[in-house]
Design a protein around this motif. Structure first.
Motif, PDB file in Angstrom:
ATOM      1  N   UNK A  77       4.997   0.855  -6.466  1.00 28.32           N
ATOM      2  CA  UNK A  77       6.024   1.860  -7.689  1.00 28.32           C
ATOM      3  C   UNK A  77       7.334   1.432  -6.420  1.00 28.32           C
ATOM      4  N   UNK A 134       0.328   2.896  -2.937  1.00 27.50           N
ATOM      5  CA  UNK A 134       1.149   3.442  -4.392  1.00 27.50           C
ATOM      6  C   UNK A 134       2.264   3.311  -4.444  1.00 27.50           C
ATOM      7  N   UNK A 135       2.803   3.714  -3.036  1.00 24.40           N
ATOM      8  CA  UNK A 135       4.378   3.756  -2.977  1.00 24.40           C
ATOM      9  C   UNK A 135       5.336   2.667  -2.850  1.00 24.40           C
ATOM     10  N   UNK A 144       7.251  -1.629  -9.172  1.00 22.09           N
ATOM     11  CA  UNK A 144       7.793  -1.916 -10.338  1.00 22.09           C
ATOM     12  C   UNK A 144       8.668  -1.172 -11.124  1.00 22.09           C
ATOM     13  N   UNK A 145      10.320  -0.330  -9.897  1.00 21.75           N
ATOM     14  CA  UNK A 145      11.262   0.529 -10.430  1.00 21.75           C
ATOM     15  C   UNK A 145      12.912  -0.468  -9.620  1.00 21.75           C
ATOM     16  N   UNK A 146      11.615  -1.325  -8.871  1.00 19.48           N
ATOM     17  CA  UNK A 146      12.919  -2.471  -8.380  1.00 19.48           C
ATOM     18  C   UNK A 146      13.713  -1.663  -7.232  1.00 19.48           C
ATOM     19  N   UNK A 147      12.646  -0.800  -6.310  1.00 21.00           N
ATOM     20  CA  UNK A 147      13.627  -0.341  -5.517  1.00 21.00           C
ATOM     21  C   UNK A 147      14.136  -0.704  -4.431  1.00 21.00           C
ATOM     22  N   UNK A 155      14.304   2.162   0.366  1.00 24.33           N
ATOM     23  CA  UNK A 155      14.209   3.226  -0.395  1.00 24.33           C
ATOM     24  C   UNK A 155      12.092   3.295   0.304  1.00 24.33           C
TER      25      UNK A 155
END
Lengths: 205, 357
Positions: free
Chosen positions: B123, B119-120, B126-129, B133
């Motif tokens: 996510x 999931x991390x 999805x967030x373009x982290x 991060x």
């Protein structure tokens, strides 16, 4: 306007009379505007005080909620969960007019999202996260409201100051100087009248 | 001995087959349990300031983790990462030293960490982290090793991540991810975790397995109660709530839950009175309750305490092993609650309320 620069003519006198009348009505209007703005300002000041207190409370609440969430779930969980939501609130900026002062009207949409529209799954998260999100949504709302009210207050203050300077300039400088000039012209015209009368009498004699 | 155990396990054809080494693992667990902090430590820690707590943690089994992570993190972040790292190492060790059916049960139980990491990563994509991060928020306490998770995080896109997971049980769910439906995928992954755990228990015959089953099914009940409270308080539609309830609870059958879902909040609370979980909730639930945090904490305490209550019943079984894993997780949680709570200047009462001692 110094009296030395004034031509002591009748037309100048008429012109000055008109200017004084205009200045006096302008002065009256500006005074009314200043008083109106001050009234409006105090109304907004009361509102701003309330909003600022609400903002402080919302901030304290959000800080406590995120503190609890970080303690219970861990900062790693909070950070990971935060990545699930990419879209921020949409903020639209409009303006409206209070007695000639243009003030902003800030509106935000999509600040509050229901629990199932926040991007994260329900089963893998807890109410700590829900309540933190809730408290930050409320905080964003308060920030937007405070930004609108405090900017309005700032603009009103600037305009009150500007109007006050204009009123004072008209009341204590422009109008008195024009009246002084008008008195000077009247005096000079009377003087010229007396000189003419004397001159005519001498010629007759 | 450990090398021997590892060699034996590698030789076994499937995780669920072969003989289990309960005696060995329970002996190791007994030794590891002696390293857990006694309950009287926590009130002492609450009275310390943050520096003293940090020094205390550095003098315990977490020292090595703190030292190794000290270059990358500092302050409370360092403590939290060290605690999680220690937890991950401990749980990985449990998977490594166990064999046969025991290994299968432990692995299934710890798969929630694998799901968390998936999931991390999704996510993050999805967030373009940034890669950093994403990696900082991974906890490799499940079946997936950190290197594998790092490789997953390094993938260009979520499609590549999902492709890399094509040989796992999660793929049938993950393949439906289209970049927009992350909450649904997350919920399905969590549901899969509980389904698999429930299936792993099967029909318990021995007394120790019955206790293990009770523990897992109680956890499912508690999860369902928490989900119902959250969704009902938010006024989410009944249909959506129905999709989120888990099958296999000890006291709540799906039929009973489906009867509770349409009830108004006040009636829903009344309907819980006849269940044994009510004792953990009765003082906290009211129709106009504002926060669910204390209720969730109380229910979590109930789960942990009920697990601890029968941990000594069958010394050579899965039960003491589960009890150790729950206690270890609880220790990490308690230490984090105290350090984070202190760092956030939370009231002492709030910190105490959240601790499970």
């Amino acid at each position: 306007m110094g009296t030395k620069d004034v031509k002591p003519t009748r037309s100048e006198l008429i012109e000055l009379k008109k200017k004084i009348k205009l200045s006096q009505s302008g002065h009256k209007l500006l005074k009314m505007k200043r008083d109106g703005l001050i009234l409006e300002f105090f109304e907004i000041l009361n509102k701003a005080k309330g909003v600022r207190n609400e903002l402080d409370d919302a901030y304290d609440n959000a800080t406590e909620k995120i503190g609890i969430a970080e303690a219970v779930e861990g900062r790693m969980v909070i950070k990971s969960t935060a990545l699930a939501l990419k879209e921020g609130p949409v903020i639209s900026l409009e303006s409206h007019n209070i007695m000639g002062v243009v003030v902003p009207k800030i509106e935000a949409s999509s600040v509050h999202k229901s629990i199932n529209k926040r991007g994260y799954g329900i089963l893998g998260t807890s109410s700590c996260i829900d309540e933190t999100v809730d408290s930050y949504e409320i905080l964003v709302d308060k920030i937007i409201l405070a930004a609108e009210i405090e900017t309005t207050m700032k603009r009103l203050l600037e305009d009150i100051e500007k109007t006050k300077r204009r009123v004072n300039a008209l009341e204590f400088k422009v109008i008195p100087e024009m009246q002084e000039a008008m008195d000077f012209i009247r005096f000079r015209l009377d003087e010229m009248e007396r000189e003419n009368t004397f001159r005519l009498k001498r010629i007759k004699a | 001995m450990r090398l021997f155990q590892k060699l034996r396990r590698r030789g076994s054809p499937a995780a669920s087959s072969g003989s289990s080494n309960y005696a060995y693992v329970t002996a190791r667990v007994r030794a590891m349990k002696s390293n857990l902090l006694p309950n009287e430590t926590y009130p002492r820690l609450i009275n310390m300031d943050l520096d003293e707590i940090t020094r205390f943690i550095e003098e315990t089994q977490y020292k090595q983790d703190v030292d190794e992570l000290a270059r990358k993190f500092k302050g409370v972040d360092l403590i939290e990462h060290a605690l999680n790292r220690n937890l991950a190492v401990t749980f990985s060790k449990m998977i490594d030293i166990s064999e046969g059916e025991l290994n299968y049960l432990i692995t299934e139980y710890l798969k929630n960490y694998d799901i968390w990491d998936i999931k991390t990563i999704l996510r993050g994509k999805y967030y373009n982290a940034t890669l950093e991060e994403i990696k900082d928020n991974l906890v490799s306490a499940g079946q997936f090793k950190y290197n594998f998770l790092s490789e997953l995080a390094e993938k260009e896109s979520y499609e590549n991540v999902i492709d890399a997971l094509s040989n796992t049980d999660y793929y049938p769910i993950l393949k439906n991810y289209d970049g927009t439906n992350l909450p649904e995928i997350e919920n399905q992954l969590d549901t899969l975790y509980y389904q698999r755990l429930f299936n792993a228990i099967g029909t318990p015959k021995s007394s120790d397995r019955k206790l293990f089953s009770k523990l897992i099914r109680t956890e499912i009940d508690i999860k369902n109660i928490k989900t119902m409270f959250r969704m009902k308080k938010e006024g989410v539609e009944d249909g959506e709530l129905e999709d989120l309830v888990l099958d296999g609870g000890l006291r709540f059958s799906l039929k009973e839950i489906n009867k509770m879902i349409p009830l108004p909040f006040a009636d829903f609370i009344n309907s819980l009175e006849k269940y044994p979980y009510w004792e953990a909730m009765s003082d906290l639930v009211t129709p106009d309750m504002e926060s669910l945090v204390d209720l969730e904490t109380s229910l979590t305490k109930y789960t942990i305490k009920s697990a601890a209550s029968f941990s000594h019943a069958y010394p050579l079984s899965i039960v003491p092993i589960m009890d150790y894993m729950i206690s270890k997780k609880n220790e990490v949680n308690n230490l984090r609650i105290i350090t984070r709570g202190k760092a956030a200047n939370l009231d002492e009462d709030i910190i105490k309320n959240q601790l499970v001692i």
